[in-house]
Design a protein around this motif. Structure first.
Motif, mmCIF file in Angstrom:
data_model
loop_
_atom_site.group_PDB
_atom_site.id
_atom_site.type_symbol
_atom_site.label_atom_id
_atom_site.label_comp_id
_atom_site.label_asym_id
_atom_site.label_seq_id
_atom_site.Cartn_x
_atom_site.Cartn_y
_atom_site.Cartn_z
ATOM 1 N N MET A 106 39.733 -5.993 -48.874
ATOM 2 C CA MET A 106 39.632 -4.691 -49.532
ATOM 3 C C MET A 106 39.593 -3.596 -48.481
ATOM 4 S SD MET A 106 37.276 -4.674 -52.942
ATOM 5 C CE MET A 106 35.770 -4.499 -52.044
ATOM 6 N N ILE A 107 40.267 -2.504 -48.761
ATOM 7 C CA ILE A 107 40.232 -1.343 -47.877
ATOM 8 C C ILE A 107 39.509 -0.216 -48.619
ATOM 9 C CG2 ILE A 107 41.586 0.313 -46.550
ATOM 10 C CD1 ILE A 107 43.796 -1.797 -46.405
ATOM 11 N N LEU A 108 38.394 0.223 -48.046
ATOM 12 C CA LEU A 108 37.580 1.268 -48.659
ATOM 13 C C LEU A 108 37.722 2.564 -47.872
ATOM 14 C CD1 LEU A 108 34.297 -0.805 -49.174
ATOM 15 C CD2 LEU A 108 36.127 -0.445 -50.830
ATOM 16 N N GLU A 109 37.839 3.665 -48.581
ATOM 17 C CA GLU A 109 37.880 4.997 -47.967
ATOM 18 C C GLU A 109 36.857 5.870 -48.691
ATOM 19 O OE1 GLU A 109 41.993 6.195 -46.298
ATOM 20 O OE2 GLU A 109 42.436 5.234 -48.216
ATOM 21 N N LYS A 110 35.726 6.107 -47.999
ATOM 22 C CA LYS A 110 34.605 6.854 -48.566
ATOM 23 C C LYS A 110 34.163 6.254 -49.906
ATOM 24 C CE LYS A 110 35.566 11.187 -46.196
ATOM 25 N NZ LYS A 110 35.815 12.642 -46.297
ATOM 26 N N GLY A 111 34.097 4.941 -49.938
ATOM 27 C CA GLY A 111 33.614 4.240 -51.112
ATOM 28 C C GLY A 111 34.641 3.963 -52.185
ATOM 29 N N VAL A 112 35.853 4.475 -52.021
ATOM 30 C CA VAL A 112 36.919 4.257 -53.003
ATOM 31 C C VAL A 112 37.772 3.079 -52.553
ATOM 32 C CG1 VAL A 112 38.947 5.244 -54.128
ATOM 33 C CG2 VAL A 112 36.958 6.687 -53.654
ATOM 34 N N VAL A 113 38.066 2.161 -53.479
ATOM 35 C CA VAL A 113 38.913 1.011 -53.155
ATOM 36 C C VAL A 113 40.361 1.488 -53.086
ATOM 37 C CG1 VAL A 113 39.613 -1.321 -53.816
ATOM 38 C CG2 VAL A 113 37.313 -0.504 -54.376
ATOM 39 N N SER A 114 40.863 1.659 -51.854
ATOM 40 C CA SER A 114 42.230 2.153 -51.675
ATOM 41 C C SER A 114 43.260 1.068 -51.913
ATOM 42 C CB SER A 114 42.412 2.712 -50.257
ATOM 43 O OG SER A 114 41.584 3.828 -50.067
ATOM 44 N N PRO A 129 34.767 -3.924 -61.763
ATOM 45 C CA PRO A 129 34.358 -2.646 -61.166
ATOM 46 C C PRO A 129 34.876 -2.434 -59.748
ATOM 47 C CG PRO A 129 32.487 -4.141 -61.366
ATOM 48 C CD PRO A 129 33.603 -4.746 -62.139
ATOM 49 N N TYR A 130 35.377 -3.485 -59.110
ATOM 50 C CA TYR A 130 35.868 -3.370 -57.732
ATOM 51 C C TYR A 130 37.393 -3.245 -57.686
ATOM 52 C CZ TYR A 130 31.141 -4.998 -56.727
ATOM 53 O OH TYR A 130 29.770 -5.127 -56.671
ATOM 54 N N ALA A 131 37.983 -2.789 -58.787
ATOM 55 C CA ALA A 131 39.435 -2.645 -58.856
ATOM 56 C C ALA A 131 39.901 -1.476 -57.992
ATOM 57 C CB ALA A 131 39.869 -2.431 -60.298
ATOM 58 N N VAL A 132 41.174 -1.509 -57.624
ATOM 59 C CA VAL A 132 41.766 -0.438 -56.819
ATOM 60 C C VAL A 132 41.638 0.889 -57.564
ATOM 61 C CG1 VAL A 132 43.922 0.452 -55.837
ATOM 62 C CG2 VAL A 132 43.384 -2.000 -55.669
ATOM 63 N N GLY A 133 41.196 1.916 -56.852
ATOM 64 C CA GLY A 133 41.023 3.246 -57.432
ATOM 65 C C GLY A 133 39.602 3.563 -57.827
ATOM 66 N N ASN A 134 38.751 2.541 -57.934
ATOM 67 C CA ASN A 134 37.363 2.776 -58.344
ATOM 68 C C ASN A 134 36.513 3.260 -57.177
ATOM 69 O OD1 ASN A 134 37.879 2.030 -60.944
ATOM 70 N ND2 ASN A 134 36.952 0.012 -60.803
ATOM 71 N N ASN A 135 35.613 4.184 -57.476
ATOM 72 C CA ASN A 135 34.635 4.642 -56.496
ATOM 73 C C ASN A 135 33.384 3.784 -56.663
ATOM 74 O OD1 ASN A 135 32.363 6.132 -55.307
ATOM 75 N ND2 ASN A 135 33.810 7.825 -55.084
ATOM 76 N N LEU A 136 33.089 2.957 -55.672
ATOM 77 C CA LEU A 136 32.001 1.997 -55.794
ATOM 78 C C LEU A 136 30.652 2.674 -55.975
ATOM 79 C CD1 LEU A 136 32.991 -0.731 -53.163
ATOM 80 C CD2 LEU A 136 33.745 -0.437 -55.536
ATOM 81 N N GLN A 137 30.453 3.795 -55.297
ATOM 82 C CA GLN A 137 29.167 4.489 -55.417
ATOM 83 C C GLN A 137 28.988 5.038 -56.834
ATOM 84 O OE1 GLN A 137 28.381 7.287 -52.304
ATOM 85 N NE2 GLN A 137 26.202 7.298 -52.714
ATOM 86 N N TRP A 138 30.067 5.565 -57.410
ATOM 87 C CA TRP A 138 29.973 6.070 -58.781
ATOM 88 C C TRP A 138 29.667 4.932 -59.746
ATOM 89 C CZ3 TRP A 138 34.777 9.841 -59.205
ATOM 90 C CH2 TRP A 138 34.559 10.919 -58.335
ATOM 91 N N LYS A 139 30.207 3.752 -59.454
ATOM 92 C CA LYS A 139 29.997 2.600 -60.332
ATOM 93 C C LYS A 139 28.545 2.126 -60.322
ATOM 94 C CE LYS A 139 34.069 1.892 -62.124
ATOM 95 N NZ LYS A 139 34.279 1.891 -63.597
ATOM 96 N N THR A 140 27.778 2.542 -59.310
ATOM 97 C CA THR A 140 26.353 2.196 -59.294
ATOM 98 C C THR A 140 25.535 3.175 -60.133
ATOM 99 O OG1 THR A 140 25.860 3.533 -57.325
ATOM 100 C CG2 THR A 140 26.595 1.267 -56.956
#
Length: 627
Positions: free
Chosen positions: A600-608, A361-372
């Motif tokens: 990891m680089i996050l941009e507004k919860g998205v794994v960039s 779930p922490y792959a590049v392109g995933n939105n972490l908040q959506w994954k919750t």
């Protein structure tokens, strides 16, 4: 070897044998579907019809000498699944090793052997240290056996390896699908009599009925202890690939049924061994194409192109070395060597850098908040039994249902509620990211590194209360009012004067979570380390340079780990790396990153972007792309 007409692939009738192979597969499908909970209402019907069709079609295949055709179909199915399963495992061998470690615990499959053979001292925990090596061996063996099965390798030799491997995996999935955490088993351990642990157990033996001292001979204390069975929730058959691509993994029951089906096909291959005919280049090519088409369906399912083209490379290299490998390698042994070597190269790349495709779930392109929030509620139906006081008649209602609501039987004093059984119609699905991902820090552990973060400062600012000291102009009495309660209507200037004001910090905070920062922050650099003792400092200087660049740009750079605060402070001091550090559950950190450290680089919860230790770019690249 018999090679007559009746022992060809077509047997006595190509068309009839082909039809009976299809019927056999249809009967098998009926049995499989009927054994799943989704079709539980039709369990008897679907299994009865399925086994009848399997029995009739199998008999016909024997009579019409169609065993070889069924065996060839079985080879393609089994070989394909072995290759796909093996490739998914070598894509994430560390993840597969975690699963093996779970199985090697005494409370997992070992307890069944303890009870079956009455051997409470039996243990598989000695294999835990070799879990990664075994994970790689099992995965490569699956791929090699799958390729050999497709290209017509020596079937007897293949079965000598494949059958024990499949029985082992079936045993694992059987344990997973039939495990009850409420069960207890007896575990026997030895401790030196002089050890502190032994003395504690001797003392507990007097009060704790789950512990029993067996003997105290030869300076050893032998203890039998009742422990709870350890259930493994997911067999890990396809790693995180199914979860990451389809939204769900195979259930333990589905995994067990899958292995039973593979064993069924393997039996067909074994009983047809003596009818196998020498393969030709044309046959090998034809079988390889069939297998690649089948594998292509899995590649589409998992949205992973590597799964389509790498097996093609394996088939080409295996057939080439068999033809041109000379005296030593121009055989199936040479094919095994080259397939194993190519698979090992993939493993070495993955262990050095990272998975070729990250299904977690922490792959590049995933939105972490959506994954919750991607979990789903389950659907449970209750069956309520009522008994009539006088006639002893029984009524069973399904709830919720209109019939039950309209009956209002619970209001009828002639009927007594007897029992309730629940049945899961749709299993609940937990979100991909749970509350286990919640980096926190205790207020008492806050250091200057953490306090410098604007996010932390904002939390403290919000926790402060603005207060006014007001003086009543007539009575000269002075009292304190919070800003939220102060207004000119209640405290007019003609009667009250502000003598002073202050900010008072509230002391109701015990710890601070940075989950909101990670989910909503404009840009956050997150360094993931399972534990500081596993931190590979090979590229630490490069990481420090990136940290300083982030600090100058006021971009949060945070490290999360499962280590204690004492270990964290010692690590920062020893390496002169004074980065803000927050704590998180170790299990979740293993999901986020397989290699320590990972940036990891996050941009507004998205794994960039995501970089493992050996792939962390230079600071100039980071500046140009992210700063």
């Amino acid at each position: 070897m018999k090679t007559g007409r009746n022992y060809s692939v077509g047997g006595r009738s190509l068309i009839l044998n082909a039809l009976f192979v299809v019927f056999n597969l249809m009967g098998l499908s009926s049995v499989v579907l009927g054994s799943l909970p989704y079709f539980s209402n039709y369990f008897l019907l679907m299994n009865f019809l399925g086994f009848i069709v399997i029995a009739i079609s199998s008999s016909a295949l024997f009579i019409l000498h169609g065993r070889l055709m069924m065996a060839n179909v079985s080879k393609i199915i089994v070989g394909t699944i072995l290759i796909v399963s093996g490739l998914i495992k070598i894509n994430d061998p560390i993840g597969f090793s975690y699963k093996l470690k779970e199985y090697f615990q005494d409370g997992a499959i070992a307890y069944r052997i303890k009870e079956l053979f009455g051997s409470p001292s039996f243990s598989l925990e000695g294999f835990i240290g070799s879990a990664l090596f075994l994970a790689v061996v099992f995965a490569i063996l699956e791929i090699v056996l799958g390729v050999l099965l497709i290209i017509g390798g020596r079937i007897k030799w293949i079965m000598a390896f494949l059958l024990p491997l499949m029985l082992f995996f079936t045993f694992l999935t059987y344990h997973t699908s039939n495990c009850s955490a409420n069960r207890k088993y007896t575990d026997r351990n030895e401790y030196p009599l002089t050890s502190t642990k032994a003395q504690e157990l001797i003392q507990n033996d007097k009060n704790d009925h789950t512990i029993k001292a067996v003997s105290k001979n030869n300076g050893l204390l032998i203890i039998d202890e009742k422990k709870s069975v350890q259930c493994v929730s997911d067999c890990g058959c396809f790693g995180d690939a199914m979860q990451g691509s389809t939204g769900r993994s195979l259930t333990p029951l589905e995994s067990f049924i899958k292995d039973l089906v593979l064993l069924y096909f393997i039996i067909w291959i074994i009983i047809s061994t003596k009818f196998n005919q020498p393969t030709t280049a044309r046959t090998n090519l034809k079988f390889s194409i069939y297998a690649l088409v089948f594998i292509g369906l899995f590649a589409l399912l998992f949205k992973w192109s590597f799964l389509a083209y790498f097996p093609a490379v394996l088939f080409i290299c295996a057939l080439w070395i068999k033809r041109d490998g000379g005296y030593f390698l121009g055989n199936y042994f040479g094919s095994s060597i080259i397939v194993g070597a190519l698979s090992l190269l993939v493993v070495l790349y993955v262990l050095r850098f990272d998975s070729i495709k990250d299904f977690r779930p922490y792959a590049v392109g995933n939105n972490l908040q959506w994954k919750t929030m991607d979990g789903k509620e389950g659907k449970v139906v209750s069956y309520l039994k009522y008994v009539n006081k006088q006639t002893k008649e029984e009524l069973i209602y399904r709830s919720p249902s209109r019939e039950y609501s309209n009956s209002r039987i619970w209001e009828n004093k002639m009927w007594i509620f007897k029992s309730m059984k629940q049945k899961t119609i749709l299993a609940a699905k937990s979100p991909s990211i749970t509350d286990q991902f919640d980096p926190t820090i205790s207020i008492d552990d806050l250091g200057p590194e953490e306090r410098q973060l604007a996010f932390i400062q904002e939390i403290f600012l919000q926790s402060k209360v603005h207060q006014y000291n007001l003086e009543h102009l007539r009575s000269k009495e002075v009292f304190t009012v919070d800003e939220v309660d102060y207004n000119k209507l209640d405290f007019p200037d003609s009667l009250f004067a502000i003598k002073s004001e202050r900010y008072v910090e509230q002391h109701n905070l015990s710890q601070i979570s940075i989950r909101k920062l990670l989910f909503e922050g404009r840009k956050v650099f997150l360094l993931v380390v399972e534990s500081v003792d596993k931190f590979d400092i090979q590229n630490l200087d490069r990481i420090k340079t990136i940290y300083r660049a982030c600090k100058r740009k006021e971009v949060p750079f945070i490290m999360i780990t499962s280590s204690s605060r004492k270990e964290i402070n010692e690590f920062r001091r020893m390496n002169n790396f004074h980065v803000p550090v927050f704590s998180n559950d170790e299990t979740e950190l293993k999901v986020i990153a397989r290699i320590n450290p990972t940036l990891m680089i996050l941009e507004k919860g998205v794994v960039s972007d995501k970089f493992t230790n050996r792939s962390i770019p230079k600071v100039e690249t980071i500046k140009k792309k992210y700063l």
